[in-house]
Structures are given as C-alpha cells and as structure tokens.
Motif scaffolding. Structure first.
Motif, PDB file in Angstrom:
ATOM      1  N   LYS A  27       0.824  -1.221   0.000  1.00 56.81           N
ATOM      2  CA  LYS A  27       0.000   0.000   0.000  1.00 56.81           C
ATOM      3  C   LYS A  27       0.855   1.268   0.000  1.00 56.81           C
ATOM      4  O   LYS A  27       0.515   2.260  -0.615  1.00 56.81           O
ATOM      5  N   HIS A  28       1.980   1.237   0.789  1.00 59.50           N
ATOM      6  CA  HIS A  28       2.850   2.405   0.878  1.00 59.50           C
ATOM      7  C   HIS A  28       3.936   2.411  -0.196  1.00 59.50           C
ATOM      8  O   HIS A  28       4.698   3.375  -0.281  1.00 59.50           O
ATOM      9  N   GLY A  29       4.041   1.309  -0.942  1.00 58.89           N
ATOM     10  CA  GLY A  29       5.115   1.195  -1.942  1.00 58.89           C
ATOM     11  C   GLY A  29       6.490   1.159  -1.312  1.00 58.89           C
ATOM     12  O   GLY A  29       7.444   1.712  -1.858  1.00 58.89           O
ATOM     13  N   LEU A  30       6.604   0.547  -0.116  1.00 61.12           N
ATOM     14  CA  LEU A  30       7.884   0.479   0.586  1.00 61.12           C
ATOM     15  C   LEU A  30       8.604  -0.827   0.234  1.00 61.12           C
ATOM     16  O   LEU A  30       8.266  -1.899   0.748  1.00 61.12           O
ATOM     17  N   ILE A  31       9.586  -0.693  -0.660  1.00 61.17           N
ATOM     18  CA  ILE A  31      10.306  -1.852  -1.205  1.00 61.17           C
ATOM     19  C   ILE A  31      10.880  -2.772  -0.108  1.00 61.17           C
ATOM     20  O   ILE A  31      10.660  -3.986  -0.146  1.00 61.17           O
TER      21      ILE A  31
ATOM     22  N   LEU B 228       9.885  -6.696   0.196  1.00 59.81           N
ATOM     23  CA  LEU B 228      10.910  -7.703  -0.085  1.00 59.81           C
ATOM     24  C   LEU B 228      11.124  -8.663   1.085  1.00 59.81           C
ATOM     25  O   LEU B 228      11.012  -9.889   0.936  1.00 59.81           O
ATOM     26  N   TRP B 229      11.392  -8.101   2.278  1.00 60.41           N
ATOM     27  CA  TRP B 229      11.773  -8.951   3.410  1.00 60.41           C
ATOM     28  C   TRP B 229      10.602  -9.727   3.972  1.00 60.41           C
ATOM     29  O   TRP B 229      10.789 -10.792   4.555  1.00 60.41           O
ATOM     30  N   ASN B 230       9.391  -9.192   3.822  1.00 57.01           N
ATOM     31  CA  ASN B 230       8.247  -9.951   4.320  1.00 57.01           C
ATOM     32  C   ASN B 230       7.897 -11.127   3.421  1.00 57.01           C
ATOM     33  O   ASN B 230       7.412 -12.144   3.910  1.00 57.01           O
ATOM     34  N   VAL B 231       8.176 -11.016   2.134  1.00 58.94           N
ATOM     35  CA  VAL B 231       7.965 -12.159   1.234  1.00 58.94           C
ATOM     36  C   VAL B 231       8.943 -13.284   1.607  1.00 58.94           C
ATOM     37  O   VAL B 231       8.542 -14.438   1.796  1.00 58.94           O
TER      38      VAL B 231
ATOM     39  N   GLY C 255      11.769   3.783  10.844  1.00 59.13           N
ATOM     40  CA  GLY C 255      10.445   4.311  11.201  1.00 59.13           C
ATOM     41  C   GLY C 255      10.510   5.772  11.610  1.00 59.13           C
ATOM     42  O   GLY C 255       9.651   6.575  11.227  1.00 59.13           O
ATOM     43  N   ILE C 256      11.548   6.141  12.371  1.00 57.64           N
ATOM     44  CA  ILE C 256      11.725   7.532  12.806  1.00 57.64           C
ATOM     45  C   ILE C 256      11.975   8.434  11.597  1.00 57.64           C
ATOM     46  O   ILE C 256      11.348   9.479  11.444  1.00 57.64           O
ATOM     47  N   LYS C 257      12.856   7.977  10.698  1.00 53.33           N
ATOM     48  CA  LYS C 257      13.203   8.774   9.503  1.00 53.33           C
ATOM     49  C   LYS C 257      11.986   9.013   8.605  1.00 53.33           C
ATOM     50  O   LYS C 257      11.830  10.066   8.013  1.00 53.33           O
ATOM     51  N   HIS C 258      11.119   7.968   8.473  1.00 51.71           N
ATOM     52  CA  HIS C 258       9.937   8.090   7.616  1.00 51.71           C
ATOM     53  C   HIS C 258       8.721   8.620   8.371  1.00 51.71           C
ATOM     54  O   HIS C 258       7.666   8.837   7.765  1.00 51.71           O
ATOM     55  N   GLY C 259       8.839   8.733   9.706  1.00 58.14           N
ATOM     56  CA  GLY C 259       7.701   9.154  10.522  1.00 58.14           C
ATOM     57  C   GLY C 259       6.574   8.138  10.504  1.00 58.14           C
ATOM     58  O   GLY C 259       5.400   8.509  10.515  1.00 58.14           O
ATOM     59  N   LEU C 260       6.937   6.834  10.440  1.00 60.33           N
ATOM     60  CA  LEU C 260       5.919   5.773  10.396  1.00 60.33           C
ATOM     61  C   LEU C 260       5.642   5.271  11.811  1.00 60.33           C
ATOM     62  O   LEU C 260       6.417   4.505  12.386  1.00 60.33           O
ATOM     63  N   ILE C 261       4.512   5.736  12.351  1.00 56.89           N
ATOM     64  CA  ILE C 261       4.137   5.452  13.742  1.00 56.89           C
ATOM     65  C   ILE C 261       4.157   3.953  14.068  1.00 56.89           C
ATOM     66  O   ILE C 261       4.764   3.553  15.068  1.00 56.89           O
ATOM     67  N   PRO C 262       3.483   3.079  13.259  1.00 59.87           N
ATOM     68  CA  PRO C 262       3.445   1.653  13.647  1.00 59.87           C
ATOM     69  C   PRO C 262       4.840   1.048  13.736  1.00 59.87           C
ATOM     70  O   PRO C 262       5.123   0.273  14.645  1.00 59.87           O
ATOM     71  N   ILE C 263       5.723   1.416  12.805  1.00 57.26           N
ATOM     72  CA  ILE C 263       7.078   0.856  12.805  1.00 57.26           C
ATOM     73  C   ILE C 263       7.846   1.299  14.043  1.00 57.26           C
ATOM     74  O   ILE C 263       8.543   0.504  14.677  1.00 57.26           O
TER      75      ILE C 263
END
Lengths: 88, 88
Positions: free
Chosen positions: A56-60, A64-67, B54-62
């Motif tokens: 959804k976020h297009g985060l490569i 990749l690592w979850n696959v 996560g901090i760099k991208h500001g991704l709360i769940p991460i």
C-alpha cells in the motif's frame, strides 16, 4: 534510493536472516519443543499484514523482506509441526 | 489515520505479541537450548535499524512496535543466556 531505504533493507535483511540459524538449530537438534506455535503462527499472520502495508505504501524493503520472511516462517512452522511436542 | 496505518498497527501488534508466548514457553520449560542466539541477536539489531527507519519516515506503527519488540527480544535474549546451552 536514499540512505533510509538502505537502513530498511539492512534491517529487514538482519531480521529475515535471523530465521535461518533458528531453522538450522531446530533441524540440527531435531527438536522444536521450546518453539512456541503461537510465536510462529502470529508472526506468519503479522508478516502477511506487513506485506499488505508495504504494498500500500510502496515500501520496497518491507515488501521484499516480508515475502522472504514468509517462506522462512512457513519452514519453521513445518519444523515445529514435525519435531515439536504440543505446547503454546 | 487511514486503513493502511491500522493494518501496520495490527501487523506489528501480532509480530510483537508473538514474542510473549515464546518468552513464556522458554520460562515455563526453563530451557532455551533450541532458541538460536544468532536468531535473537540479529533480530535485536534488525529492530534497532527498523526503529531508525520508522523515525526517519515518521511511520508510527514501525516506531511503536519496534520499541516494544526491543524490550521483548532483550527478555528472550536474557532467557537464552540464563537457560540456553551454547549453540548458534
């Protein structure tokens, strides 16, 4: 690709690779009594959701690592089924 | 917060929570022979890097789940040190 993406790639590489020695250890000992079936199954489900999140976020790195992680956790779950005595 | 962020929160919740039954199982059995020290230490290092990502991208769940995950993996590593016989 900026530095942050490389950090993500290395982070995923380390966590994904961490399952390899865990699988090797269980297979070498031919025992998975201490491996929690809840650990393996919740991790599997979580990885499916992270994969969705990454897509959804297009985060490569997340994709990749979850696959790869999914393949490895399925092997660990198989090893638990084969060598583990019952237990949560 | 959109649906994707909720998916990320649930994904992290499941993977983070998965360590709880694993820790419980090791503590209950008082044995961590089958737990790979490479698994625990690579996961720990990977979580530190995911937290940075996560901090760099500001991704709360991460950010959220890697902080909690770090606490749990440190407990598992402690249990491995206490109850595990040597082995990669």
């Amino acid at each position: 690709m900026d530095l942050t993406e490389y950090i993500g790639l290395i982070a995923g590489f380390l966590i994904t690779c961490s399952f390899v020695p865990q699988i090797m250890r269980v297979l070498r000992l031919k025992s998975a009594r201490e491996i929690s079936i809840l650990f393996t199954s919740l991790t599997l489900l979580g990885m499916v959701l992270w994969l969705t999140y990454g897509i959804k976020h297009g985060l490569i790195p997340i994709m990749l690592w979850n696959v790869i992680g999914l393949v490895l956790i399925i092997i660990l779950l198989y090893a638990k089924m084969k060598y583990g005595r019952t237990g949560a």
